[in-house]
Design a protein around this motif. Structure first.
Motif, PDB file in Angstrom:
ATOM      1  N   TYR A 160      -4.829   0.362  -6.574  1.00 20.53           N
ATOM      2  CA  TYR A 160      -5.018   0.301  -5.131  1.00 20.53           C
ATOM      3  C   TYR A 160      -3.756   0.754  -4.406  1.00 20.53           C
ATOM      4  O   TYR A 160      -2.653   0.320  -4.725  1.00 20.53           O
ATOM      5  CB  TYR A 160      -5.351  -1.147  -4.772  1.00 20.53           C
ATOM      6  CG  TYR A 160      -5.666  -1.416  -3.326  1.00 20.53           C
ATOM      7  CD1 TYR A 160      -6.624  -0.683  -2.656  1.00 20.53           C
ATOM      8  CD2 TYR A 160      -5.014  -2.439  -2.643  1.00 20.53           C
ATOM      9  CE1 TYR A 160      -6.933  -0.956  -1.337  1.00 20.53           C
ATOM     10  CE2 TYR A 160      -5.315  -2.722  -1.330  1.00 20.53           C
ATOM     11  CZ  TYR A 160      -6.273  -1.974  -0.679  1.00 20.53           C
ATOM     12  OH  TYR A 160      -6.572  -2.242   0.629  1.00 20.53           O
ATOM     13  N   GLY A 161      -3.898   1.643  -3.438  1.00 20.09           N
ATOM     14  CA  GLY A 161      -2.742   2.100  -2.675  1.00 20.09           C
ATOM     15  C   GLY A 161      -3.038   3.397  -1.947  1.00 20.09           C
ATOM     16  O   GLY A 161      -4.191   3.831  -1.844  1.00 20.09           O
ATOM     17  N   VAL A 162      -1.998   4.024  -1.439  1.00 19.90           N
ATOM     18  CA  VAL A 162      -2.158   5.245  -0.660  1.00 19.90           C
ATOM     19  C   VAL A 162      -2.629   6.402  -1.536  1.00 19.90           C
ATOM     20  O   VAL A 162      -2.537   6.366  -2.764  1.00 19.90           O
ATOM     21  CB  VAL A 162      -0.828   5.639   0.020  1.00 19.90           C
ATOM     22  CG1 VAL A 162      -0.451   4.650   1.095  1.00 19.90           C
ATOM     23  CG2 VAL A 162       0.286   5.775  -1.017  1.00 19.90           C
ATOM     24  N   HIS A 207      -5.764  -4.600   4.881  1.00 22.63           N
ATOM     25  CA  HIS A 207      -6.424  -3.662   3.971  1.00 22.63           C
ATOM     26  C   HIS A 207      -6.415  -4.193   2.537  1.00 22.63           C
ATOM     27  O   HIS A 207      -6.688  -3.456   1.597  1.00 22.63           O
ATOM     28  CB  HIS A 207      -5.722  -2.302   4.003  1.00 22.63           C
ATOM     29  CG  HIS A 207      -5.837  -1.598   5.319  1.00 22.63           C
ATOM     30  ND1 HIS A 207      -7.048  -1.292   5.901  1.00 22.63           N
ATOM     31  CD2 HIS A 207      -4.883  -1.154   6.171  1.00 22.63           C
ATOM     32  CE1 HIS A 207      -6.838  -0.677   7.055  1.00 22.63           C
ATOM     33  NE2 HIS A 207      -5.540  -0.592   7.246  1.00 22.63           N
ATOM     34  N   LEU A 256       0.805  -1.218   0.000  1.00 20.49           N
ATOM     35  CA  LEU A 256       0.000   0.000   0.000  1.00 20.49           C
ATOM     36  C   LEU A 256       0.838   1.267   0.000  1.00 20.49           C
ATOM     37  O   LEU A 256       0.372   2.327  -0.429  1.00 20.49           O
ATOM     38  CB  LEU A 256      -0.919   0.013   1.231  1.00 20.49           C
ATOM     39  CG  LEU A 256      -2.065  -0.990   1.257  1.00 20.49           C
ATOM     40  CD1 LEU A 256      -2.802  -0.895   2.582  1.00 20.49           C
ATOM     41  CD2 LEU A 256      -3.024  -0.743   0.109  1.00 20.49           C
ATOM     42  N   VAL A 266     -10.301   3.601  -1.319  1.00 27.62           N
ATOM     43  CA  VAL A 266      -9.104   3.112  -2.015  1.00 27.62           C
ATOM     44  C   VAL A 266      -9.000   3.699  -3.422  1.00 27.62           C
ATOM     45  O   VAL A 266      -7.924   3.683  -4.026  1.00 27.62           O
ATOM     46  CB  VAL A 266      -9.068   1.573  -2.094  1.00 27.62           C
ATOM     47  CG1 VAL A 266      -9.030   0.963  -0.715  1.00 27.62           C
ATOM     48  CG2 VAL A 266     -10.230   1.027  -2.903  1.00 27.62           C
TER      49      VAL A 266
END
Length: 262
Positions: free
Chosen positions: A53-55, A165, A45, A187
């Protein structure tokens, strides 16, 4: 069995922060192991991906560097205490290099099935690498997708480090199918400009870390007509610093004594 079979003493699924930590100690204690990472890079993440998908682009750690570091590799004293995600990513890469963990990591290796092997399975033959089953409670079979083919790993130990997550939780609300606006999960949010939030009325459902971060970004940069957080219960919101010290350095017993709801 037609698939290629590889035997390892331990398989680690995922090369995020937890997977990296597991790999470091497996290496220290001389395990024969492999880290299986489904993407092309490490850090999970914490690696920013604009269309994946990630920060979020503005994400910083919500605990201080004193409580979010590897025990044998502290952040430099001059670094800020609540770091941007790009610094966490670089930190993880340098830790991988320090312990030569890239040599044990297989990228673009997606585990698609994990199953326990029965002792009656054909793999339990005299030629099996792990012949002395008295040393192990069980064996695991990992089916791994690599490009357009599948390979199999057999291991007595598996560390699942995919993160809690990993799978977004989507909630269905009554009447949602007739709502004419846009519904996205956090997300999918990267920043107000990327998600084109200008001029919109925004309702954030929930008051977790992501919700508060998004609300702050919307209010300061979103040019929204309104921003509202909806929460089914109360929440304790603490500042990053109390009396000049990061809040997470104070004893956690005090935090645990607070009621969960008010």
């Amino acid at each position: 069995m037609s698939e290629k079979v590889i035997y390892k003493e331990c398989c680690v699924i995922g090369c995020g922060i937890s997977g990296i930590a597991v790999a470091r100690w497996l290496k220290k204690y001389n395990f024969d192991f492999v880290v299986l990472e489904k993407s092309e890079d490490i850090a999970g993440l914490w690696r920013y991906k604009e269309n994946d998908y990630g920060v979020m682009s503005f994400t910083h750690i919500n605990v201080s560097k004193y409580n979010y570091s590897f025990s044998d590799y502290q952040f430099p004293k001059e670094s800020v205490e609540f770091m941007h995600h790009s610094h966490i990513y670089e930190y993880a890469k340098s830790y991988m290099k320090m312990h030569n963990l890239y040599d044990y990591t297989k990228f673009n290796h997606q585990v698609i099935l994990l199953e326990e092997l029965n002792k009656s399975d054909v793999l339990y033959s005299e030629n099996l690498k792990f012949q002395n089953m008295d040393n192990y409670e069980r064996l695991w079979k990992l089916t791994v997708k690599v490009e357009n083919r599948e390979i199999v790993y057999i291991s007595p130990y598996v560390a699942v480090a995919t993160g809690h997550h990993f799978a977004p939780k989507h909630v269905k609300f009554p009447g949602q199918e007739t709502f004419t606006g846009e519904i996205i999960h956090s997300v999918k949010y990267k920043n107000a400009k990327f998600n084109k939030m200008a001029g919109k009325k925004v309702l954030l459902v929930g008051i977790g870390n992501s919700s508060v971060d998004i609300a702050d970004n919307l209010v300061t940069q979103g040019e929204c007509t309104s921003v509202t957080i909806s929460s089914k219960s109360g929440s304790w919101v603490f500042p990053n610093y109390i009396n000049g010290y990061t809040t997470d350095l104070y004893p956690s017993r005090f935090m645990l004594s607070l009621p969960w709801q008010y």
